[in-house]
Design an enzyme around this catalytic site. Structure first.
Site, PDB file in Angstrom:
ATOM      1  N   PRO A   1      50.493  -7.606 -61.066  1.00 54.26           N
ATOM      2  CA  PRO A   1      49.386  -7.193 -60.188  1.00 54.26           C
ATOM      3  C   PRO A   1      49.504  -5.805 -59.552  1.00 54.26           C
ATOM      4  O   PRO A   1      49.669  -5.688 -58.327  1.00 54.26           O
ATOM      5  CB  PRO A   1      49.381  -8.285 -59.123  1.00 54.26           C
ATOM      6  CG  PRO A   1      50.818  -8.682 -59.010  1.00 54.26           C
ATOM      7  CD  PRO A   1      51.384  -8.569 -60.403  1.00 54.26           C
ATOM      8  N   CYS A   2      49.369  -4.758 -60.351  1.00 52.93           N
ATOM      9  CA  CYS A   2      49.414  -3.414 -59.783  1.00 52.93           C
ATOM     10  C   CYS A   2      48.194  -3.146 -58.889  1.00 52.93           C
ATOM     11  O   CYS A   2      48.194  -2.174 -58.124  1.00 52.93           O
ATOM     12  CB  CYS A   2      49.535  -2.357 -60.875  1.00 52.93           C
ATOM     13  SG  CYS A   2      48.336  -2.487 -62.204  1.00 52.93           S
TER      14      CYS A   2
END
Length: 347
Positions: free
Chosen positions: A314-315
Site C-alpha cells: 500500500p504505497c
C-alpha cells in the site's frame, strides 16, 4: 494548488488523465456531462460548469455523454469482451473466427480495435497467445508435444511447432524460456487493473493507464527471461476475490501470495509498506526511521515509486511530512479515493 474552474477547463481541453475522478464537466448548450478526457469537441468556457461527482451532475439535469461514458469506470472491459475472455479461458482449444463473432452479435472490426488498443494485438493473435500459454504449461508438466498440440486445438504437429516458435523463439522441445508470466485484466471500482502472476504469487498489479506500466512489464519479462502472456493463474482467483472484498469495505488484510520483482533494498521498503495498518498513513521519514537509516528518505521514496503491486503493497498510505498527498502512479485522485475508502486520518 486550488482546483479552480480555469484549471479544470484547461485539464479538460488537454484531456489530462490525472484529473480523472476529480471532476466532471457539464455542457450547458447540449445538456450532457463528460469526464475530463472526453474526446468530443470542447465547448467554450462560458458554456460549462463543473461537478465533483456524477450524482450532482445528473441532479442538475445533465445526461451522461455517449462518447466518454462518465458513469463507467475508466477503461472498463465491455461485457461482450468479458464473455469472450471467459469463453476462451474455459476452452483454450477454441478457434473463434470472424463469422463466430458475428453469430455472437459482435462486429469483428470493433473487437479487433479493442484488443489492439488494450493488448497491442488483434483478437485472433490474442487467442493464439492464450492457447500457447496453456500449451507451455502442459509441456512444463511433462505432457508430450503431440498430446499438447491436439489438446489445445491444433490439427497438425507442424502447425503447433511453428506457432510455438513464432511466440517463444524456439520449438517446444528446445525452448530455453524459464517460465511464463500470466497476465489478466481485472475490473475494480477505480478502473481496470492489470495483474501478472507466476507460480509463486502476484508480481504486478497496476492500473491500466499507469504510464510506467509498459516499462514495468518489460522489466519483469527480462528478470525472469519469460514471456508475459494473457492466461489464467490460481493466484488470480484469490486476488479478484480479495480485491472485490476490499473495495466493498469488507477486507483490511490481503492473503494472496506475492512474488515481487526488485532489489533487496526495494523489497525491504515494500515489506515496511505492508506493515502500515489499514486506515493509517506514514511519511517517507517514518519509513526511513523504521528501516534503521534515517538519512535514506530519498532512497525510500524511490523504492516506493518502483512498487509494482498497488493496493496490496500500500504505497497509497504514504503521504508528505506536512500531511499532504504526494505523488501516486495510479493518479492522485485514486490515492485520495483509496484513503477515503480506508477512512485514513490525514494529519
Amino acid at each position: 494548488m486550488k482546483l479552480t474552474e480555469k484549471i479544470m477547463y484547461e485539464a479538460s481541453y488537454t484531456k489530462d488523465v490525472s484529473f480523472e475522478g476529480i471532476f466532471w464537466m457539464g455542457v450547458k448548450t447540449t445538456g450532457i456531462f463528460c469526464r475530463p478526457t472526453c474526446t468530443a469537441r470542447k465547448p467554450k468556457f462560458e458554456n460549462v460548469e463543473f461537478f465533483s461527482n456524477t450524482k450532482d451532475a445528473m441532479m442538475k439535469g445533465y445526461r451522461p455523454c455517449k462518447v466518454c461514458k462518465p458513469l463507467e469506470n475508466l477503461n472498463v472491459t465491455p461485457q461482450s469482451i468479458k464473455e469472450l475472455l471467459q469463453e476462451i479461458s474455459e476452452d483454450p482449444s477454441l478457434k473463434l473466427k470472424d463469422d463466430d463473432l458475428v453469430k455472437r452479435g459482435l462486429e469483428p472490426a470493433t473487437v479487433r480495435r479493442w484488443f489492439l488498443k488494450h493488448h497491442g494485438i488483434t483478437f485472433h493473435a490474442f487467442q493464439r497467445m492464450f492457447k500457447l500459454n496453456t500449451a507451455f504449461k502442459k509441456l512444463r508438466q511433462g505432457e508430450s508435444v503431440t498430446d499438447v498440440a491436439l489438446d489445445t486445438g491444433y490439427e497438425s504437429l507442424s502447425g503447433f511447432n511453428e506457432s510455438f516458435k513464432n511466440i517463444f523463439g524456439a520449438s517446444p522441445k528446445n525452448s530455453k524460456i524459464e517460465k511464463i508470466i500470466d497476465l489478466k485484466r481485472i475490473e475494480t471500482k477505480l478502473g481496470t487493473m492489470i495483474a501478472c502472476a507466476d507460480e509463486n504469487g502476484i508480481c504486478l498489479l497496476e492500473f491500466s493507464d499507469r504510464k510506467a506500466l509498459p516499462t514495468e512489464l518489460k522489466g519483469i519479462s527480462k528478470h525472469y527471461n519469460a514471456n508475459i502472456v494473457q492466461g489464467e493463474n490460481p493466484h488470480f482467483i484469490t486476488l479478484e476475490n480479495e480485491l472485490s472484498e476490499y473495495f466493498e469495505g469488507k477486507r483490511k488484510i490481503f492473503t494472496v501470495p506475492l512474488s515481487p520483482v526488485g532489489t533487496a533494498f526495494q523489497k525491504q521498503v515494500w515489506k515496511i509498506l505492508q506493515e502500515i495498518p489499514y486506515g493509517a498513513t506514514r511519511n517517507y521519514q517514518e519509513q526511513a526511521d523504521i528501516l534503521g537509516n534515517p538519512k535514506s528518505v530519498r532512497a525510500v521514496a524511490n523504492a516506493n515509486g518502483f512498487n509494482k503491486i498497488s493496493i496490496i503493497i500500500p504505497c497509497h498510505r504514504v503521504i508528505g511530512s506536512s500531511g499532504q498527498l504526494t505523488g501516486y502512479g495510479g493518479g492522485m485522485w485514486r490515492k485520495q479515493k483509496l484513503l477515503e475508502l480506508e477512512q485514513a486520518i490525514l494529519f
